[in-house]
Structures are given as C-alpha cells and as structure tokens.
Scaffold this motif. Structure first.
Motif, PDB file in Angstrom:
ATOM      1  N   GLU B  50       0.828  -1.207   0.000  1.00  0.00           N
ATOM      2  CA  GLU B  50       0.000   0.000   0.000  1.00  0.00           C
ATOM      3  C   GLU B  50       0.866   1.263   0.000  1.00  0.00           C
ATOM      4  OE1 GLU B  50      -4.090  -0.843   2.366  1.00  0.00           O
ATOM      5  OE2 GLU B  50      -2.287  -1.556   3.383  1.00  0.00           O
ATOM      6  N   VAL B  51       1.901   1.250   0.831  1.00  0.00           N
ATOM      7  CA  VAL B  51       2.775   2.425   0.892  1.00  0.00           C
ATOM      8  C   VAL B  51       3.526   2.574  -0.432  1.00  0.00           C
ATOM      9  CG1 VAL B  51       4.688   3.537   2.100  1.00  0.00           C
ATOM     10  CG2 VAL B  51       3.003   2.206   3.387  1.00  0.00           C
ATOM     11  N   HIS B  52       4.027   1.461  -0.961  1.00  0.00           N
ATOM     12  CA  HIS B  52       4.729   1.512  -2.239  1.00  0.00           C
ATOM     13  C   HIS B  52       3.800   2.050  -3.336  1.00  0.00           C
ATOM     14  CE1 HIS B  52       7.241   0.327  -5.639  1.00  0.00           C
ATOM     15  NE2 HIS B  52       6.152  -0.188  -6.164  1.00  0.00           N
ATOM     16  N   GLY B  53       2.550   1.626  -3.289  1.00  0.00           N
ATOM     17  CA  GLY B  53       1.571   2.082  -4.281  1.00  0.00           C
ATOM     18  C   GLY B  53       1.410   3.596  -4.248  1.00  0.00           C
ATOM     19  N   VAL B  54       1.417   4.154  -3.066  1.00  0.00           N
ATOM     20  CA  VAL B  54       1.271   5.604  -2.939  1.00  0.00           C
ATOM     21  C   VAL B  54       2.551   6.306  -3.416  1.00  0.00           C
ATOM     22  CG1 VAL B  54       0.954   7.498  -1.299  1.00  0.00           C
ATOM     23  CG2 VAL B  54      -0.447   5.435  -1.110  1.00  0.00           C
ATOM     24  N   VAL B  55       3.700   5.777  -2.997  1.00  0.00           N
ATOM     25  CA  VAL B  55       4.977   6.388  -3.403  1.00  0.00           C
ATOM     26  C   VAL B  55       5.081   6.411  -4.929  1.00  0.00           C
ATOM     27  CG1 VAL B  55       7.497   6.134  -3.374  1.00  0.00           C
ATOM     28  CG2 VAL B  55       6.172   5.758  -1.282  1.00  0.00           C
ATOM     29  N   SER B  56       4.702   5.310  -5.565  1.00  0.00           N
ATOM     30  CA  SER B  56       4.886   5.231  -7.015  1.00  0.00           C
ATOM     31  C   SER B  56       3.811   5.997  -7.783  1.00  0.00           C
ATOM     32  CB  SER B  56       4.907   3.767  -7.463  1.00  0.00           C
ATOM     33  OG  SER B  56       3.712   3.128  -7.056  1.00  0.00           O
ATOM     34  N   PHE B  57       2.701   6.333  -7.122  1.00  0.00           N
ATOM     35  CA  PHE B  57       1.623   7.045  -7.817  1.00  0.00           C
ATOM     36  C   PHE B  57       1.973   8.507  -8.077  1.00  0.00           C
ATOM     37  CE2 PHE B  57      -2.250   9.569  -8.067  1.00  0.00           C
ATOM     38  CZ  PHE B  57      -3.024   8.838  -8.960  1.00  0.00           C
ATOM     39  N   TYR B  58       2.605   9.144  -7.086  1.00  0.00           N
ATOM     40  CA  TYR B  58       2.806  10.590  -7.157  1.00  0.00           C
ATOM     41  C   TYR B  58       4.164  10.959  -7.748  1.00  0.00           C
ATOM     42  CZ  TYR B  58      -1.298  10.782  -4.141  1.00  0.00           C
ATOM     43  OH  TYR B  58      -2.563  10.643  -3.641  1.00  0.00           O
ATOM     44  N   HIS B  59       4.131  11.961  -8.645  1.00  0.00           N
ATOM     45  CA  HIS B  59       5.375  12.386  -9.295  1.00  0.00           C
ATOM     46  C   HIS B  59       6.411  12.915  -8.303  1.00  0.00           C
ATOM     47  CE1 HIS B  59       3.439  11.811 -13.110  1.00  0.00           C
ATOM     48  NE2 HIS B  59       2.571  12.788 -12.945  1.00  0.00           N
ATOM     49  N   ASP B  60       5.960  13.448  -7.171  1.00  0.00           N
ATOM     50  CA  ASP B  60       6.902  14.086  -6.238  1.00  0.00           C
ATOM     51  C   ASP B  60       7.732  13.108  -5.418  1.00  0.00           C
ATOM     52  OD1 ASP B  60       5.860  16.431  -7.082  1.00  0.00           O
ATOM     53  OD2 ASP B  60       5.050  17.077  -5.150  1.00  0.00           O
ATOM     54  N   PHE B  61       7.287  11.858  -5.331  1.00  0.00           N
ATOM     55  CA  PHE B  61       8.024  10.903  -4.505  1.00  0.00           C
ATOM     56  C   PHE B  61       8.875   9.996  -5.390  1.00  0.00           C
ATOM     57  CE2 PHE B  61       3.893  11.310  -1.983  1.00  0.00           C
ATOM     58  CZ  PHE B  61       4.364  12.399  -1.264  1.00  0.00           C
ATOM     59  N   HIS B  62      10.100   9.764  -4.962  1.00  0.00           N
ATOM     60  CA  HIS B  62      11.017   8.958  -5.775  1.00  0.00           C
ATOM     61  C   HIS B  62      11.581   7.820  -4.936  1.00  0.00           C
ATOM     62  CE1 HIS B  62      10.899  12.134  -8.774  1.00  0.00           C
ATOM     63  NE2 HIS B  62      11.056  12.987  -7.780  1.00  0.00           N
ATOM     64  N   ALA B  63      11.639   6.650  -5.540  1.00  0.00           N
ATOM     65  CA  ALA B  63      12.205   5.501  -4.831  1.00  0.00           C
ATOM     66  C   ALA B  63      13.725   5.554  -4.826  1.00  0.00           C
ATOM     67  CB  ALA B  63      11.719   4.202  -5.481  1.00  0.00           C
ATOM     68  N   GLU B  64      14.300   6.223  -5.819  1.00  0.00           N
ATOM     69  CA  GLU B  64      15.754   6.339  -5.909  1.00  0.00           C
ATOM     70  C   GLU B  64      16.135   7.814  -5.776  1.00  0.00           C
ATOM     71  OE1 GLU B  64      17.809   3.763  -6.370  1.00  0.00           O
ATOM     72  OE2 GLU B  64      16.137   2.335  -6.474  1.00  0.00           O
ATOM     73  N   PRO B  65      17.284   8.095  -5.147  1.00  0.00           N
ATOM     74  CA  PRO B  65      17.695   9.502  -5.063  1.00  0.00           C
ATOM     75  C   PRO B  65      18.104  10.048  -6.430  1.00  0.00           C
ATOM     76  CG  PRO B  65      19.369   8.062  -4.118  1.00  0.00           C
ATOM     77  CD  PRO B  65      18.217   7.191  -4.466  1.00  0.00           C
ATOM     78  N   GLU B  66      17.872  11.338  -6.638  1.00  0.00           N
ATOM     79  CA  GLU B  66      18.277  11.990  -7.887  1.00  0.00           C
ATOM     80  C   GLU B  66      19.638  12.650  -7.638  1.00  0.00           C
ATOM     81  OE1 GLU B  66      16.906  12.301 -11.144  1.00  0.00           O
ATOM     82  OE2 GLU B  66      18.932  13.103 -11.302  1.00  0.00           O
ATOM     83  N   ALA B  67      20.640  12.190  -8.382  1.00  0.00           N
ATOM     84  CA  ALA B  67      22.002  12.658  -8.125  1.00  0.00           C
ATOM     85  C   ALA B  67      22.221  14.079  -8.651  1.00  0.00           C
ATOM     86  CB  ALA B  67      22.996  11.701  -8.763  1.00  0.00           C
ATOM     87  N   LYS B  68      21.531  14.406  -9.753  1.00  0.00           N
ATOM     88  CA  LYS B  68      21.801  15.697 -10.388  1.00  0.00           C
ATOM     89  C   LYS B  68      20.840  16.773  -9.877  1.00  0.00           C
ATOM     90  CE  LYS B  68      21.644  13.443 -14.476  1.00  0.00           C
ATOM     91  NZ  LYS B  68      21.586  13.310 -15.939  1.00  0.00           N
TER      92      LYS B  68
END
Lengths: 517, 137
Positions: B50-68
């Motif tokens: 359920e939590v993963h589903g929410v994280v992956s739904f929204y553009h603002d949340f990322h599972a991986e850090p953005e290096a740039k």
C-alpha cells in the motif's frame, strides 16, 4: 524635493512578480532609501514587476529603472493604476483587495472589509446563510458549475456530526492562476469563506489541498491559517500539500489523496456530499467558489445575482494567458464575449501575429477560432458550442500553432496524468497519441500481423486510409467522453475534437479528400 | 533511522498522515527508500504494497535519489503558446543537470517558466534558460 525615505513604494510579492524579478526591484528601491511595502498583485501581469507610488504605476521595472522612477522621468509610467483601462473595466468582487493589501496583514484585511461576511453568517445562522448562497446563484468555479447552495444543503441535511469542508486548491490546469493569486494575495478571504461554509453545514474541520508546484501559496496559506485561528474558531483548518498528480484536482481523487491513498478517482455515487472524506459528509469546493462567499454574505445575495448572464450569476475571475499581449487576471460579470476578452482587453497576441486559436478552460477545454469570438462567456453557451469555460483560463495561440500537435499533446497529457482506474482514459489516451501520430505522418495503416491472423474474425483485413484513421479518432473520442469515470478522460476529447473540427487542414484533410476522389 | 522515526511520530496522530510523512521523508533524504517504506507501513498499520503504491503514484516521490540538480521546465499549453517547445529543443545537452517536465507553475501569462527548488523564473529565452542551467551545473 521629498527625501526618498518618505516615499512609500508598493511592490507585489506574488510568485509571478517574484519570477519576473520583483525582489531585485524592491532591493533597488530599498537601496535608494525608499520604504518598500510588499502587497498582493493587481493582476496586470505584462507590467510585472509593477511598482506603485502614491497610486501611480510603473512597470515592468528592472532595478536599473529605479533612478528614473524616483526622478519622475520614467518612460515606464502608466498613470494611476486604478484608472488603467484593464482595471477600470473590471467588476472586482473576489479580487476587490488585489494590489491594495498585504497578504498576511490581519489589520489590512479587517480595514478593507474582511470578516464582515463571517460576522453576517454568525448573525443569520446556518439556514439563512445557505439560503443566501443559494439565492446568489453561485456555481462551482472549478469547472463543473454545480450550484454551491445545493451542495451545501445536501451536506447540511446529511446525517452525522462529523463533517468536513475541503477546499480544492489543486489548480493544475494550464492558463489558470486565480486560485494561486487568492492564496498568495488574500488568504484570509479564502479562510473566511471556508469558515462560513463550516458554519452553514455544521462542520468543524477543514482542509485546503494545495498543489506542491505552488510553494509560495503553501507558505502564505499556512501562515494565514495560524494567524487567524482564533478568529475562525471553533472551526479548525489545515493545509495539505499535493504531490504532483494533476488528477488530484478531481474531487474524489483529491479526497483519496487527503486520506493518504493513491489519487485514484472514485465512482459516483456515493456523492462526496454524503460520503466524502473518511466516508463523512463533505463539502468540496474550489478556491474561487469559497472565496466568493464572504462578498456574497457581506453584500447580500441579490447584489451578486444582479450581475451575470443567464444562469451564470455573478462575476468570474478570468485568466488571460498564453500568447497574449495583456495577460493577467480580469474579473468581470458573466456575459462578456470571448472576442472582447482576447482582443479588446488582452490586446491580441504578444507576438503581434494574428490569433489562430483560443483554448478556453485549460487542458480539457476546447480550441475555439476567432469565428467564435461573439460567444458570451457563460457556462451554458460554451456547453452548447462543444466547449466549456472550466476554471476560466484562456490560452491564446498565434498562427504559428500546429493544431494536430496540440491535439496530440492533449492525448499525451491525459496518458501521463491518468490515474489508471478506468480503461478509456488509461489506454484510450495512449492509443490516441499513436493514432494522431499516424494521422500527422499522413499515412494510412496496413493490417498488422495479429490483425491478419485468420482467427481475428472482426479485425479489419484491408488498409486503413487517412480518412478511416480520422473516423477512428472520432470514435475513440466518443468512447473516452462517455466511458471515462471523471473529467480527465471524459473531457480530453474536447481539445482533440475541436482541433479536428475547427482546423481540419492541420490533420491532412486536403490529402484525405484527394485520396477519396 | 532515528530521524525517520521522528518524522513518523510527528505526523502519526493526524488524519490521513501518509502524504505528510512521505513529503518530509522525501525532503529529508531526497527519496523514499525501501527501509523507509517498511518503517512507515509498520507504524501506520499498512502493508508495504500500500505504501509503495502511494509512493509510485505521485510524481513528487522517488524511490531512488536523484544525483543531479533538477530544473523543472513548464511545458503545458500556455507555455507552449509562448514558445517553450523551441526553447526545450534548442537547449544544449547538459549531463550534469536534470531537466524535468512540469505541467504548469501557474504563471501562464509570462511564460516560458521554470522552477529550481522553490524559486520561480519567468519570461525565459534561450539565454536566460541557458544561464539557469549553467548556474546549476
């Protein structure tokens, strides 16, 4: 000569002014010894950063213009701001304070008519308050145009003691910024409107759901909610931040998001008015709807309903955007024609080229041509002309626009932002992009390997011509329009079909006709 | 981990605490890690799915850090009408900055627009946009 420190300079601190360099201009005035006050924006965006000194306006200023302004020799002087035609032509109810007050000053708000609406509602009580809102004819400003009074009545009559007021501030439509201007320029007005709604329906908690792309609006609303907590008590209000999903501007998806779920659309019924946030009766209204309420309560429903056109009562804060010379916020009674807005008020395109298309109502609104400039701005008229007024954003395009590219973008946008719950929107939009790509390539299509299989009895075995592809696109649009759960999939056909019908030459209509002959 | 628990505890009593928690975790760590998903799910009595589903739904949340560093460029209709597509096409390739598409910053009368962090920039032309990207790289 007056010393500079006696000169009061007013500059907006709205996000748009900041993006245009208002902070740098303000710093230059401070450096010149002036007293600078940061106020809300007048909404004349082509003049931002706009500076006001003793009622006189100067803009768009750069820091290097400051000396000339103080010397009284600026070529960017526009005269008295209130007499400027762009302002003088407006009927500002919701934006009456725009440009005049500091957003977070409770004193300013109270001195300019603030809290009168809430006081009136407290005096009248819930039933008479709802009656006022109903009589005013106020309709949902988010796009659906549903009468606010009826929604409030439904919630007020719903069983249960726990009810919610939810303000939809997920203003994701391109060409719209009126919600942002309310939250950044006059946040107490929105809070007052929510407090009146709470009193009317018997709610004690409210949420303002603001999109994360509006950091300035979030900061101002949070500060405003803290500052006036005592004034609106026992009503409790909280700001919640969206997370980049366009579809959360749809009310049921917004409720899911507030509950901490994926922002997927819910099927209606049940109506949010009966089973909304956490399953409780909930008023979900747009920022502009709630922001109109204090004026209605303070000045009376009759004064509001007197203005307008047909069943569209009152004023609409119209947002002039895109390739337009005089872009900004223009609040006026319904009934003004599209042509007046684009040509007279907006001054035509910023590029100086002829206007070719005007998209009314954001990404889900239809593309209109100058031939439709006589249409009065009104919910019913636009609906009858295969369009919608939506949140009243106008995007103007000049004659360099490729309308098949805009139709493709509408489908692409829907594919990116679809919540995925219903098939017409989730898959139809992707097929729509592919289909428009083929139309743009002016090619027909041979049956593919799967379609050619003998067991595919219903698949078409002969080549599709360009005309067939266009018919297929129209068919797909019908399916999306009537088969989607919410306005995202359901209204994406508006920009696509209007582009196709009004600008057939951009879709290779000539080529299709030749091929048919 | 201690900071993560503080974030969760700060919001646990609220109605619908998941999005506020995820916002804070994203802001603190730059992404929502598998570890964070586990901890949040446990604290809110949700499944990890359920939590993963929410994280992956929204553009603002990322599972991986953005290096740039990220520059958000608005490419919605109003900015298109003001020429953002030509601007984007002409943008010199820059491997040190991530150019993210955003649909609407609400500055639709003064586009093309971009946002870096919470700072907004309007009336961009090729030179101004180039300078913004260079300043980030």
């Amino acid at each position: 000569m007056t010393p500079n420190n006696a000169i009061g300079v007013r500059i907006s601190d709205d996000a748009l002014a900041l993006a245009c360099g208002a902070d740098e201009v303000a710093a230059a005035f401070v450096a010149a010894g002036c007293t600078v006050e940061r106020v809300s924006s007048w909404g004349m965006h082509w003049l931002e950063p706009l500076v006001e000194i003793d009622g006189e306006g100067f803009g768009p200023l750069e820091p290097s213009d400051v000396a000339a302004v103080l010397a009284g020799a600026s070529a960017k002087a526009i005269g008295r701001i209130e007499d400027h035609p762009f302002i003088a032509k407006q009927q500002r109810f919701t934006f009456a304070r725009a440009g005049k007050t500091q957003a977070l000053s409770l004193d300013d708000y109270a001195a300019h008519g603030g809290w009168h609406g809430l006081a009136k509602a407290r005096e009248l009580g819930p039933e008479a308050t709802i009656a006022q809102v109903t009589e005013s004819g106020l309709r949902g400003r988010g796009g659906a145009g549903f009468p606010a009074g009826i929604k409030w009545t439904t919630v007020a009559k719903a069983a249960g003691t726990q009810k919610y007021i939810v303000c939809n501030a997920d203003e994701g439509d391109s060409a719209t910024f009126a919600d942002r201007m309310v939250m950044e320029g006059d946040p107490f007005m929105l809070i007052e409107g929510m407090a009146i709604a709470a009193l009317a329906v018997g709610a004690h908690r409210g949420y303002v759901y603001i999109r994360s792309e509006y950091p300035h609006a979030i900061a101002k609303m949070e500060a405003a909610v803290r500052a006036c907590a005592q004034l609106v008590a026992p009503f409790e209000l909280e700001v919640r931040v969206g997370a980049g999903a366009y579809v959360c501007g749809e009310e049921t998806s917004l409720l899911n998001s507030l509950e901490g779920k994926r922002g997927e659309v819910r099927a209606k019924p049940p109506l949010p008015a009966l089973e909304g946030l956490f399953g409780k009766p909930t008023v979900v209204n747009n920022v502009l709807t709630l922001a109109a309420v204090p004026w209605i309560m303070a000045n009376g429903a009759a004064a509001y309903a007197q203005v307008g056109y047909g069943r569209s009562k009152g004023t609409m804060p119209i947002q002039l955007a895109g390739n337009i010379k005089h872009g900004g916020l223009f609040e006026v009674g319904f009934g003004v024609t599209l042509g007046e807005l684009v040509m007279t008020v907006g001054g035509g395109t910023a590029s100086g080229r002829p206007v070719r298309a005007v998209q009314v109502g954001g990404p889900l609104g239809a593309y209109h041509t100058p031939a439709e400039f006589h249409l009065p701005f009104d919910y019913e008229t636009f609906a009858a002309n295969d369009g919608l007024i939506g949140h009243a954003g106008l995007t103007v395009f000049d004659d360099t626009v490729d309308m098949s590219a805009q139709a493709r973008f509408a489908m692409e946008f829907c594919a990116v932002e679809s919540c995925g719950k219903c098939t017409p929107c989730r898959i139809g939009s992707t097929r729509g992009v592919e289909l428009i790509d083929r139309i743009r390539a002016k090619g027909g299509r041979q049956p593919d390997r799967v379609e050619a299989l003998p067991q595919m009895h219903n698949a078409r075995k002969v080549e599709r011509s360009l005309a067939d592809e266009i018919t297929l696109l129209e068919d797909l649009c019908e399916t999306m329009k009537f088969g989607s759960l919410c306005a995202l999939g359901g209204f994406t056909p508006y920009p696509v079909l209007s582009a196709l019908r009004n600008f057939p030459e951009d879709f290779g209509a000539d080529a299709a006709k030749e091929a048919a002959e | 981990m201690e900071r993560l628990n503080q974030i969760i505890a700060a919001h646990a009593g609220r109605e619908g605490p998941l999005l506020p928690i995820l916002h804070d975790v994203q802001a603190e760590y730059g992404h929502v890690s598998e570890e964070a998903v586990r901890a949040i799910a446990l604290a809110l009595n949700l499944s990890r799915a359920e939590v993963h589903g929410v994280v992956s739904f929204y553009h603002d949340f990322h599972a991986e850090p953005e290096a740039k560093p990220v520059l958000k460029l608005c490419r919605a209709e109003a900015c298109q009408a003001r020429g953002v597509e030509a601007l984007a096409a002409g943008l010199a390739e820059n491997h040190r900055v991530k150019i993210e598409t955003v649909y609407c910053l609400g500055l639709c009368s003064v586009g093309p627009n971009a946002m870096v962090g919470s700072k907004v920039h309007a009336r961009l032309d090729a030179a101004k946009l180039g300078a913004l990207v260079e300043a980030l790289a």
